[in-house]
Design an enzyme around this catalytic site. Structure first.
Site, PDB file in Angstrom:
ATOM      1  N   LYS A  22      37.787  23.023 -32.446  1.00 62.04           N
ATOM      2  CA  LYS A  22      36.869  24.108 -32.840  1.00 62.04           C
ATOM      3  C   LYS A  22      36.765  25.147 -31.717  1.00 62.04           C
ATOM      4  O   LYS A  22      36.920  26.338 -31.947  1.00 62.04           O
ATOM      5  CB  LYS A  22      35.483  23.518 -33.121  1.00 62.04           C
ATOM      6  N   ASN A  23      36.516  24.665 -30.494  1.00 66.00           N
ATOM      7  CA  ASN A  23      36.255  25.616 -29.415  1.00 66.00           C
ATOM      8  C   ASN A  23      37.496  26.404 -29.015  1.00 66.00           C
ATOM      9  O   ASN A  23      37.383  27.530 -28.537  1.00 66.00           O
ATOM     10  CB  ASN A  23      35.658  24.890 -28.196  1.00 66.00           C
ATOM     11  N   CYS A 118      23.580  26.793 -30.744  1.00 64.64           N
ATOM     12  CA  CYS A 118      22.777  25.582 -30.585  1.00 64.64           C
ATOM     13  C   CYS A 118      21.635  25.829 -29.595  1.00 64.64           C
ATOM     14  O   CYS A 118      21.833  26.476 -28.564  1.00 64.64           O
ATOM     15  CB  CYS A 118      23.638  24.444 -30.026  1.00 64.64           C
ATOM     16  N   ARG A 123      21.089  29.726 -22.073  1.00 59.42           N
ATOM     17  CA  ARG A 123      22.436  30.204 -22.384  1.00 59.42           C
ATOM     18  C   ARG A 123      22.584  31.735 -22.376  1.00 59.42           C
ATOM     19  O   ARG A 123      22.839  32.354 -23.398  1.00 59.42           O
ATOM     20  CB  ARG A 123      22.904  29.629 -23.717  1.00 59.42           C
ATOM     21  N   ASP A 309      29.692  18.081 -23.887  1.00 57.07           N
ATOM     22  CA  ASP A 309      29.738  17.931 -25.349  1.00 57.07           C
ATOM     23  C   ASP A 309      29.941  16.481 -25.790  1.00 57.07           C
ATOM     24  O   ASP A 309      29.954  16.206 -26.989  1.00 57.07           O
ATOM     25  CB  ASP A 309      30.849  18.815 -25.941  1.00 57.07           C
ATOM     26  N   ARG A 401      29.085  22.372 -38.536  1.00 59.07           N
ATOM     27  CA  ARG A 401      29.621  23.385 -37.619  1.00 59.07           C
ATOM     28  C   ARG A 401      30.801  22.829 -36.842  1.00 59.07           C
ATOM     29  O   ARG A 401      31.659  23.598 -36.392  1.00 59.07           O
ATOM     30  CB  ARG A 401      28.537  23.828 -36.621  1.00 59.07           C
TER      31      ARG A 401
HETATM   32  C1  UD1 Z   1      31.460  26.319 -24.279  1.00 62.24           C
HETATM   33  C2  UD1 Z   1      31.613  25.470 -25.517  1.00 62.24           C
HETATM   34  C3  UD1 Z   1      30.485  24.454 -25.608  1.00 62.24           C
HETATM   35  C4  UD1 Z   1      30.392  23.641 -24.313  1.00 62.24           C
HETATM   36  C5  UD1 Z   1      30.323  24.557 -23.092  1.00 62.24           C
HETATM   37  C6  UD1 Z   1      30.392  23.810 -21.779  1.00 62.24           C
HETATM   38  C7  UD1 Z   1      32.699  26.995 -27.062  1.00 62.24           C
HETATM   39  C8  UD1 Z   1      32.615  27.785 -28.317  1.00 62.24           C
HETATM   40  N1  UD1 Z   1      31.598  26.347 -26.680  1.00 62.24           N
HETATM   41  O1  UD1 Z   1      30.240  27.028 -24.430  1.00 62.24           O
HETATM   42  O2  UD1 Z   1      30.737  23.602 -26.723  1.00 62.24           O
HETATM   43  O3  UD1 Z   1      29.224  22.861 -24.353  1.00 62.24           O
HETATM   44  O4  UD1 Z   1      31.433  25.486 -23.121  1.00 62.24           O
HETATM   45  O5  UD1 Z   1      31.528  23.036 -21.731  1.00 62.24           O
HETATM   46  O6  UD1 Z   1      33.731  26.925 -26.438  1.00 62.24           O
HETATM   47  N2  UD1 Z   1      26.065  30.572 -18.341  1.00 62.24           N
HETATM   48  C9  UD1 Z   1      25.361  31.577 -17.704  1.00 62.24           C
HETATM   49  N3  UD1 Z   1      25.719  32.869 -17.969  1.00 62.24           N
HETATM   50  C10 UD1 Z   1      26.724  33.191 -18.826  1.00 62.24           C
HETATM   51  C11 UD1 Z   1      27.443  32.151 -19.462  1.00 62.24           C
HETATM   52  C12 UD1 Z   1      27.074  30.850 -19.183  1.00 62.24           C
HETATM   53  O7  UD1 Z   1      24.446  31.323 -16.929  1.00 62.24           O
HETATM   54  O8  UD1 Z   1      26.999  34.376 -19.020  1.00 62.24           O
HETATM   55  C13 UD1 Z   1      25.699  29.168 -18.078  1.00 62.24           C
HETATM   56  C14 UD1 Z   1      25.239  28.419 -19.325  1.00 62.24           C
HETATM   57  O9  UD1 Z   1      23.865  28.633 -19.594  1.00 62.24           O
HETATM   58  C15 UD1 Z   1      25.564  26.993 -18.964  1.00 62.24           C
HETATM   59  C16 UD1 Z   1      26.835  27.132 -18.115  1.00 62.24           C
HETATM   60  O10 UD1 Z   1      26.881  28.481 -17.689  1.00 62.24           O
HETATM   61  O11 UD1 Z   1      24.537  26.457 -18.179  1.00 62.24           O
HETATM   62  C17 UD1 Z   1      28.134  26.801 -18.831  1.00 62.24           C
HETATM   63  O12 UD1 Z   1      28.177  27.488 -20.060  1.00 62.24           O
HETATM   64  P1  UD1 Z   1      29.545  27.986 -20.703  1.00 62.24           P
HETATM   65  O13 UD1 Z   1      30.685  27.257 -20.083  1.00 62.24           O
HETATM   66  O14 UD1 Z   1      29.563  29.473 -20.681  1.00 62.24           O
HETATM   67  O15 UD1 Z   1      29.378  27.531 -22.203  1.00 62.24           O
HETATM   68  P2  UD1 Z   1      29.928  28.268 -23.484  1.00 62.24           P
HETATM   69  O16 UD1 Z   1      31.174  28.999 -23.181  1.00 62.24           O
HETATM   70  O17 UD1 Z   1      28.825  28.999 -24.144  1.00 62.24           O
END
Ligand code: UD1
Length: 423
Positions: A22-23, A118, A123, A309, A401
């Site tokens: 999915k991701n 979620c 986030r 995850d 999802r």
């Molecule tokens: C992706 C995955 C999700 C997984 C996560 C971590 C997808 C669609 N989703 O989510 O399933 O749980 O990676 O492996 O691929 N953060 C910030 N600022 C930002 C972006 C992130 O502070 O601009 C923080 C987040 O709050 C979190 C951490 O960075 O604490 C990691 O998040 P991130 O790796 O960005 O997760 P996603 O890409 O949203």
């Protein structure tokens, strides 16, 4: 609203096919926006998040067609006539932010609503925005939307220094950099297999990328990208989830398409807990060794560490382990919402901030429980498989999802599980 009814107690035996990730698919799909030529994805999972991304891309003017029951996605973005990703679509899924980099790189402007997804913590998207700013983008946050503009002449290569590892921000930066003028260096990049899969697809489209899978990715911008056909990598989270099913219930299950390299840290923890994992020609064979599962401590980390995850599903296993397990959640601050639900089934869990201590009990007992997010919902199903009696998991739209045919896959290996339609 539908619910899933699980009756525990059966040992499992058989094979479970694992879908495409999915991701990975959710970042490969927006890559179509980078090119006027067709991009075709095979091995796509059939999930509501993929349908949400389809709707989003179509709202921008892209053509997206699901073929072979949705396992093939034929996409084309030869004419984009809208550059606004609307709140009504974006609020359903945080990955919608991944259209921002490609739109900006291709046409120099984009307006994207701030995302939903979620409810597992704050986030923010600051790192996505910081990366695009490093390539010269001007950003303005107004009325819940990011208004982004590239400099005249388009994005230009720059150095992106991420203070913490973000999968999504790395993907946005990588896609944008493929069409930026000059060289972009992404430092402290995410190393997840989904990033490598995206880079492989972008290279097929003509992008010049080096270092994916390491903390430093270098991208040499090109003038245009072409079309490609790409097979989506195996879903390592679905894989890990189904590997836990025989670990929890006993029995032996072969997860087709599974590879240890996708889940090394997770497989090490399974080994410590007394679960055997063997690589076969078709995937991974998982069985519980004799005796009770042993307690293990788990800390979630960016890849190659233990994936956040899989934390909820691992907790379901540890609820009946011998001894005390400590789970530390380092990625998301509010990701133990499954703990109170597992406690309704008799689990003993103490949550303090980002740490959960699980004291193993002999048996869980079936109970009505509620899914609170995608991975939490499947952890309750896993717990239900091992529990005495009936567990009814409500709010299963979260599950749709990220898990295709969950009832079919688990009943195929002998689990007693059914979906019940609600009003
Ligand atoms: C992706 C995955 C999700 C997984 C996560 C971590 C997808 C669609 N989703 O989510 O399933 O749980 O990676 O492996 O691929 N953060 C910030 N600022 C930002 C972006 C992130 O502070 O601009 C923080 C987040 O709050 C979190 C951490 O960075 O604490 C990691 O998040 P991130 O790796 O960005 O997760 P996603 O890409 O949203």
């Amino acid at each position: 609203m539908d619910s899933i009814v699980v009756t525990g107690g059966n040992a499992l035996k058989g094979r479970i096919p694992i879908a495409g990730a999915k991701n990975a698919c959710l970042t490969l799909m927006p890559a179509t926006l980078l090119s006027e030529e067709p991009l075709t994805l095979t091995n796509a999972p059939r999930l509501s998040d993929i349908r949400t991304m389809t709707t989003l891309l179509q709202s921008l003017g892209a053509e997206v067609q699901g073929l072979q029951e949705g396992q093939v996605l034929a996409m084309s973005s030869h004419a984009l006539d809208n550059h606004t990703a609307d709140y009504d679509i974006v609020r359903k899924m945080r990955a919608s932010i991944l259209v921002l980099g490609p739109l900006l790189a291709r046409d120099g402007h984009a307006v994207v609503s701030l995302p939903g997804g979620c409810a597992i913590g704050a986030r923010p998207v600051d790192l996505h925005l910081r990366a695009l700013e490093a390539m010269g983008a001007e950003l303005d946050l107004r009325d819940g939307y990011v208004h982004a503009k590239a400099p005249s002449g388009g994005l230009r290569g720059g150095t992106v220094d991420f203070p913490l590892v973000s999968v999504g921000a790395t993907e946005n930066a990588l896609m944008a950099a493929t069409l930026a003028k000059g060289t972009t260096v992404i430092n402290n990049a995410a190393r997840e297999p989904e990033i490598v899969d995206l880079a492989e697809c972008l290279r097929k489209m003509g992008a010049q990328i080096e270092g994916d899978g390491t903390p430093t990715i270098t991208v040499e911008g090109v003038d245009r990208l072409g079309g490609a056909t790409h097979r989506v990598v195996t879903d390592r989270i679905e894989l890990g989830t189904y590997m836990l099913a025989p670990a929890i219930c006993g029995g032996e299950v072969e997860c087709l398409g599974g590879e240890i390299r996708l889940l090394e840290a997770f497989c090490e923890k399974l080994d410590e807990a007394g679960i055997s994992v063997e690589e076969t020609d078709d995937g991974l064979k998982v069985a519980r060794r004799n005796g009770r599962v042993k307690a293990v401590d788990v800390t979630t980390e960016p890849f190659p560490g233990f994936p956040t995850d899989l934390q909820a599903q691992m907790m379901a296993l540890l609820c009946t382990a011998e001894g005390k397990s400590v789970l530390e959640e380092k990625i998301f601050e509010n990701r133990f919402m499954h703990a109170p639900e597992l406690m309704r089934m008799g689990a003993q869990i103490d949550v303090h901030g980002g740490t959960a201590t699980v004291s193993g009990v002999d048996k869980l007992k079936g109970a009505p429980v509620m899914a609170t997010d995608l991975r939490a919902s499947v952890s309750l199903i896993l717990a239900g498989l091992a529990a005495e009696g009936e567990t009814v998991v409500s709010r299963v739209y979260h599950l749709d999802r990220g898990y295709e045919h969950v009832v079919r896959k688990l009943s195929g290996v002998g689990a007693q599980i059914e979906r019940v339609s609600g009003s």
